[in-house]
Design an enzyme around this catalytic site. Structure first.
Site, PDB file in Angstrom:
ATOM      1  N   GLN A  54       1.079  -1.171  -0.091  1.00  0.00           N
ATOM      2  CA  GLN A  54      -0.024  -0.223  -0.277  1.00  0.00           C
ATOM      3  C   GLN A  54       0.678   1.078  -0.378  1.00  0.00           C
ATOM      4  O   GLN A  54       1.741   1.450   0.577  1.00  0.00           O
ATOM      5  CB  GLN A  54      -1.108   0.071   0.603  1.00  0.00           C
ATOM      6  CG  GLN A  54      -1.379   1.790   1.161  1.00  0.00           C
ATOM      7  CD  GLN A  54      -2.782   1.827   0.986  1.00  0.00           C
ATOM      8  OE1 GLN A  54      -2.155   2.294   0.038  1.00  0.00           O
ATOM      9  NE2 GLN A  54      -3.739   1.167   0.772  1.00  0.00           N
ATOM     10  N   ARG A  56      -0.175   4.497   0.194  1.00  0.00           N
ATOM     11  CA  ARG A  56      -0.346   5.137   1.580  1.00  0.00           C
ATOM     12  C   ARG A  56      -0.003   4.564   2.484  1.00  0.00           C
ATOM     13  O   ARG A  56      -0.123   4.030   3.467  1.00  0.00           O
ATOM     14  CB  ARG A  56      -2.041   5.608   1.845  1.00  0.00           C
ATOM     15  CG  ARG A  56      -2.645   6.120   2.402  1.00  0.00           C
ATOM     16  CD  ARG A  56      -3.568   6.275   2.955  1.00  0.00           C
ATOM     17  NE  ARG A  56      -4.684   6.805   1.571  1.00  0.00           N
ATOM     18  CZ  ARG A  56      -5.035   8.292   1.197  1.00  0.00           C
ATOM     19  NH1 ARG A  56      -4.351   9.211   2.075  1.00  0.00           N
ATOM     20  NH2 ARG A  56      -5.299   8.697  -0.108  1.00  0.00           N
ATOM     21  N   SER A  70     -19.676   7.917   7.487  1.00  0.00           N
ATOM     22  CA  SER A  70     -20.889   8.383   6.046  1.00  0.00           C
ATOM     23  C   SER A  70     -20.707   6.237   6.275  1.00  0.00           C
ATOM     24  O   SER A  70     -22.259   5.857   5.873  1.00  0.00           O
ATOM     25  CB  SER A  70     -19.960   8.843   5.461  1.00  0.00           C
ATOM     26  OG  SER A  70     -20.668   8.388   4.330  1.00  0.00           O
ATOM     27  N   GLY A  75     -23.694   2.947   4.898  1.00  0.00           N
ATOM     28  CA  GLY A  75     -23.486   2.134   4.901  1.00  0.00           C
ATOM     29  C   GLY A  75     -22.094   2.003   3.619  1.00  0.00           C
ATOM     30  O   GLY A  75     -21.529   3.075   3.775  1.00  0.00           O
ATOM     31  N   GLN A  78     -18.856   1.686  -1.764  1.00  0.00           N
ATOM     32  CA  GLN A  78     -17.509   1.093  -2.675  1.00  0.00           C
ATOM     33  C   GLN A  78     -16.816  -0.106  -1.553  1.00  0.00           C
ATOM     34  O   GLN A  78     -16.901   0.106  -0.822  1.00  0.00           O
ATOM     35  CB  GLN A  78     -16.751   1.909  -3.202  1.00  0.00           C
ATOM     36  CG  GLN A  78     -15.226   1.651  -4.429  1.00  0.00           C
ATOM     37  CD  GLN A  78     -14.045   2.496  -4.068  1.00  0.00           C
ATOM     38  OE1 GLN A  78     -14.407   3.854  -3.853  1.00  0.00           O
ATOM     39  NE2 GLN A  78     -14.101   2.667  -5.450  1.00  0.00           N
ATOM     40  N   GLY A  95      -8.662   0.340  -0.459  1.00  0.00           N
ATOM     41  CA  GLY A  95      -9.168   0.690  -0.312  1.00  0.00           C
ATOM     42  C   GLY A  95      -8.790   0.542   1.724  1.00  0.00           C
ATOM     43  O   GLY A  95      -9.896   0.090   2.868  1.00  0.00           O
ATOM     44  N   GLU A  96      -8.072   0.159   1.667  1.00  0.00           N
ATOM     45  CA  GLU A  96      -7.269   0.682   3.344  1.00  0.00           C
ATOM     46  C   GLU A  96      -8.300   2.046   3.772  1.00  0.00           C
ATOM     47  O   GLU A  96      -8.776   1.068   5.395  1.00  0.00           O
ATOM     48  CB  GLU A  96      -5.796   0.694   2.932  1.00  0.00           C
ATOM     49  CG  GLU A  96      -5.327   0.663   4.696  1.00  0.00           C
ATOM     50  CD  GLU A  96      -4.074   0.546   4.678  1.00  0.00           C
ATOM     51  OE1 GLU A  96      -3.651   0.493   5.934  1.00  0.00           O
ATOM     52  OE2 GLU A  96      -3.250   0.301   3.771  1.00  0.00           O
ATOM     53  N   ARG A  98     -11.424   2.791   3.675  1.00  0.00           N
ATOM     54  CA  ARG A  98     -12.431   2.133   3.796  1.00  0.00           C
ATOM     55  C   ARG A  98     -12.175   0.656   4.664  1.00  0.00           C
ATOM     56  O   ARG A  98     -13.785   0.929   5.798  1.00  0.00           O
ATOM     57  CB  ARG A  98     -12.928   1.974   2.482  1.00  0.00           C
ATOM     58  CG  ARG A  98     -14.142   2.783   1.739  1.00  0.00           C
ATOM     59  CD  ARG A  98     -14.183   2.452   0.246  1.00  0.00           C
ATOM     60  NE  ARG A  98     -12.907   2.209  -0.516  1.00  0.00           N
ATOM     61  CZ  ARG A  98     -12.740   1.608  -1.578  1.00  0.00           C
ATOM     62  NH1 ARG A  98     -13.298   0.864  -1.939  1.00  0.00           N
ATOM     63  NH2 ARG A  98     -11.705   2.109  -2.317  1.00  0.00           N
ATOM     64  N   ARG A 133      -7.636   6.564  -7.652  1.00  0.00           N
ATOM     65  CA  ARG A 133      -9.141   7.163  -7.524  1.00  0.00           C
ATOM     66  C   ARG A 133      -8.819   6.937  -5.782  1.00  0.00           C
ATOM     67  O   ARG A 133      -9.484   7.677  -4.954  1.00  0.00           O
ATOM     68  CB  ARG A 133      -9.593   5.195  -7.225  1.00  0.00           C
ATOM     69  CG  ARG A 133     -10.196   4.432  -8.115  1.00  0.00           C
ATOM     70  CD  ARG A 133     -10.674   3.179  -8.047  1.00  0.00           C
ATOM     71  NE  ARG A 133     -10.904   1.947  -9.326  1.00  0.00           N
ATOM     72  CZ  ARG A 133     -11.612   0.584  -8.972  1.00  0.00           C
ATOM     73  NH1 ARG A 133     -11.323   0.619  -8.208  1.00  0.00           N
ATOM     74  NH2 ARG A 133     -11.544   0.321 -10.056  1.00  0.00           N
TER      75      ARG A 133
END
Length: 300
Positions: A54, A56, A70, A75, A78, A95-96, A98, A133
């Site tokens: 990753q 980031r 959120s 829910g 994505q 998606g880390e 999330r 993204r």
């Protein structure tokens, strides 16, 4: 609403399939593997590990809390993407944020796409997907580009095609890695912008980079102010070639220049920058004059 419930039920059904030791799907050719392709699977959060590839490394706490709120209210819109690494064990591909936000609010499961890939493919997927993204900072993007070039062995042209960016854009990001680490941190933390960094990278001496960086932050310089300061930095201080006087603020004494002129029997121009670097200019009017000066300087 019925459609969403059906999709969620399907995800849970596939999750149960993955937990069955008799259905340990490891390759795309394994039995039931086709049921995973293109479907969302509900995975237990504790079966997922963070991807070491990753790009980031900084997660803004305030933004992470907003995302968590959120997800709590709406829910997870994505799904994350993971790869299967062992029986009922998975690794994040993208998606880390999330993933972290979901853990923060105490969720036990998370919707995910499952991919089967080797480490090199996973690295490429993670880097490319995050560049496209996620709101990575400029230094993280630059590091991601660098890793794609070095570890995936992509040329800048191929990388340009893969991430959908102009080659010049990629080059500008990569040049930021030539900045002093203190300045790179300043960009990552938002003290200065990428525009400031693009201007500062034109100064090779890192100590001089930092001097200007401190002025940018302390005096709230704009990018245009910074660009002008860099231009001024590269302008040699005014020099009087006829008298041989040194630059204003120069540490070179006029008598030292005069002594060099007397030794060479020639006019000597000296210019220095604010960093103390400079150059000596010795004009000549003929080849014979050049040979005479060359002999004096080299001793041959």
């Amino acid at each position: 609403m019925a459609r969403a419930t059906k999709k969620q039920a399907l995800g849970r059904g596939l999750s149960a399939l993955l937990k069955d030791p008799e259905n340990d799907i490891r390759t795309a050719t394994d039995k039931n593997a086709e049921k995973l392709v293109g479907n969302i699977v509900e995975l237990d959060l504790d079966t997922i590990e963070v991807n070491p590839f990753q790009p980031r490394s900084n997660f803004n706490e305030e933004n992470l809390e907003e995302l968590a709120s959120s997800i709590r209210e709406l829910g997870l819109i994505q799904p994350i993407t993971v790869r299967k690494i062992d029986f009922n064990k998975f690794q994040l591909v993208s998606g880390e944020r999330r993933f972290r936000a979901s853990k923060r609010i105490g969720l036990e499961t998370i919707p995910a796409y499952i991919r089967i890939a080797n480490d090199q493919e996973t690295l490429e997927m993670a880097l490319v997907e995050n560049i496209q993204r996620q709101d990575l900072d400029p230094i993280e993007i630059a590091l991601s580009y660098k890793r794609l070039i070095e570890e995936i062995e992509l040329t800048q042209e191929k990388l340009s095609e893969r991430v959908g960016k102009k080659r010049s854009t990629i080059t500008n990001y990569l040049r930021l890695l030539r900045l002093d680490p203190i300045i790179q941190t300043g960009i990552r933390d938002g003290f200065i912008s990428m525009g400031h960094g693009r201007a500062l990278v034109n100064i090779q001496d890192t100590s001089d980079q930092i001097d200007l960086y401190e002025k940018i932050v302390g005096q709230n310089w704009s990018v245009r102010d910074t660009e002008k300061a860099v231009q001024d930095y590269h302008k040699p201080e005014s020099t009087d070639n006829t008298s041989g006087s040194g630059s204003p603020g120069s540490q070179i004494a006029p008598e030292q220049i005069k002594a060099l002129q007397n030794y060479l029997s020639a006019k000597v121009g000296v210019s220095t920058s604010k960093s103390g670097k400079g150059k000596i200019t010795i004009p000549f009017e003929s080849e014979a004059e050049f040979l005479r000066l060359s002999k004096l300087i080299t001793g041959d």
